[in-house]
Motif scaffolding. Structure first.
Motif: not given
Length: 314
Positions: A35-55
């Motif tokens: 459960k924690l691995i899935l949560l971390l994988t999803c959250s890290i990926f989503i945050i990383s994509v969002i960060r790519s739009y924000v200098p």
């Protein structure tokens, strides 16, 4: 789903008894680890994509343009509306550091995000009323602001690790399409998980051992209303465990129903959600041990004081 799979494996495949502490420890590990691995994988990926739009410069300007004091307040308030547990808040914390946000301001977010979120507040309101929910929110935000401010004043930037896995700073690369952003975020997610997975496994195993071998009525027996050290004990017991603030509310309600004072129960909730051992394990990759100790110490003392205050005024 994970609970059902863990129950099937432990109690049917491996034939452990539900009363066996080793079975309970194994069930906790098998349910929480994926459960924690899935949560971390999803959250890290989503945050990383969002960060790519924000200098990085914009992130820093947004959180510090009115001064560091306002930055602490703003970071703590942002933490309320981000539904992260302590572990999944770490990737955004890393992004703030990479973006040049002052260290103390990033800690205000890291404290507030897991401790105070809208799910926990709604549940607290439903179970205990608006006064308790408001008091919990005010105390959590205050701890986040003061904790971040103290860390900022101590000027501990030299205690940051030289953490630089491949493709860490996803938002400094020029992307031409969404697919490239996702590919970069996926590489960063794999790199970060590869770094933290061994330590996270040990942390969850320790939590499972405590879950299996510490009796359910331990807190109510040893941290009752007549015990002067009840609040520190609740914080100490809560640190090795792992849960979100929202997930802790029903547990807190059950403890209070069994006679645990409100302040002691809420201090336990804060400790589990904001100073969890798995979070400290993940933070070790970006912070030196001394800084982690300072962070955990400030947070623990603040939570203990808050627990005593709750017991006096509620």
């Amino acid at each position: 789903m994970f609970e059902a799979m863990a129950n099937y494996l432990v109690y049917q495949t491996f034939a452990f008894s539900p009363q066996d502490p080793w079975g309970a420890a194994l069930q906790f590990f098998l349910a929480d680890m994926p459960k924690l691995i899935l949560l971390l994988t999803c959250s890290i990926f989503i945050i990383s994509v969002i960060r790519s739009y924000v200098p990085p410069a914009k992130t820093k300007e947004f959180l510090t343009r009115r001064g560091k004091g306002a930055g602490h307040v703003l970071a703590a308030l942002i933490g309320i509306i981000t539904p992260f547990c302590s572990c999944s808040a770490v990737p955004l914390f890393i992004g703030f550091i990479e973006g040049g946000v002052p260290l103390g301001v990033t800690f205000s977010f890291l404290i507030s995000s897991p401790m105070v979120n809208e799910v926990a507040l709604v549940l607290l309101f439903g179970l205990f009323g608006w006064k308790v929910a408001l008091l919990y929110m005010a105390s959590g935000v205050t701890i986040a602001i003061l904790g971040g401010y103290i860390i900022g004043r101590l000027q501990l930037e030299h205690l940051l690790e030289s953490y630089a896995p491949e493709n860490t700073v996803v938002n400094t690369v020029e992307f031409h399409n969404f697919s490239q952003r996702c590919q970069s975020a996926a590489r960063f997610t794999v790199e970060l998980l590869r770094y933290i997975l061994p330590y996270l496994t040990v942390a969850i195993a320790i939590g499972g051992f405590i879950h299996g071998f510490v009796p359910e009525d331990f807190l109510t027996n040893y941290a009752g209303p007549d015990t002067i050290f009840a609040v520190p004990l609740a914080v100490i017991v809560g640190v090795p465990l792992y849960n979100s603030a929202g997930g802790m509310v029903p547990i807190v309600y059950s403890l209070i129903e069994k006679g645990l004072p409100l302040g002691t129960a809420l201090a336990f909730m804060m400790a589990v959600s904001a100073i969890s051992f798995p979070e400290m394990v993940i933070l070790r990759k970006v912070l030196k041990t001394k800084l982690i100790g300072i962070f955990a110490g400030i947070l623990a003392i603040s939570i203990i004081c808050t627990g005593y205050l709750f017991n006096l005024v509620v």
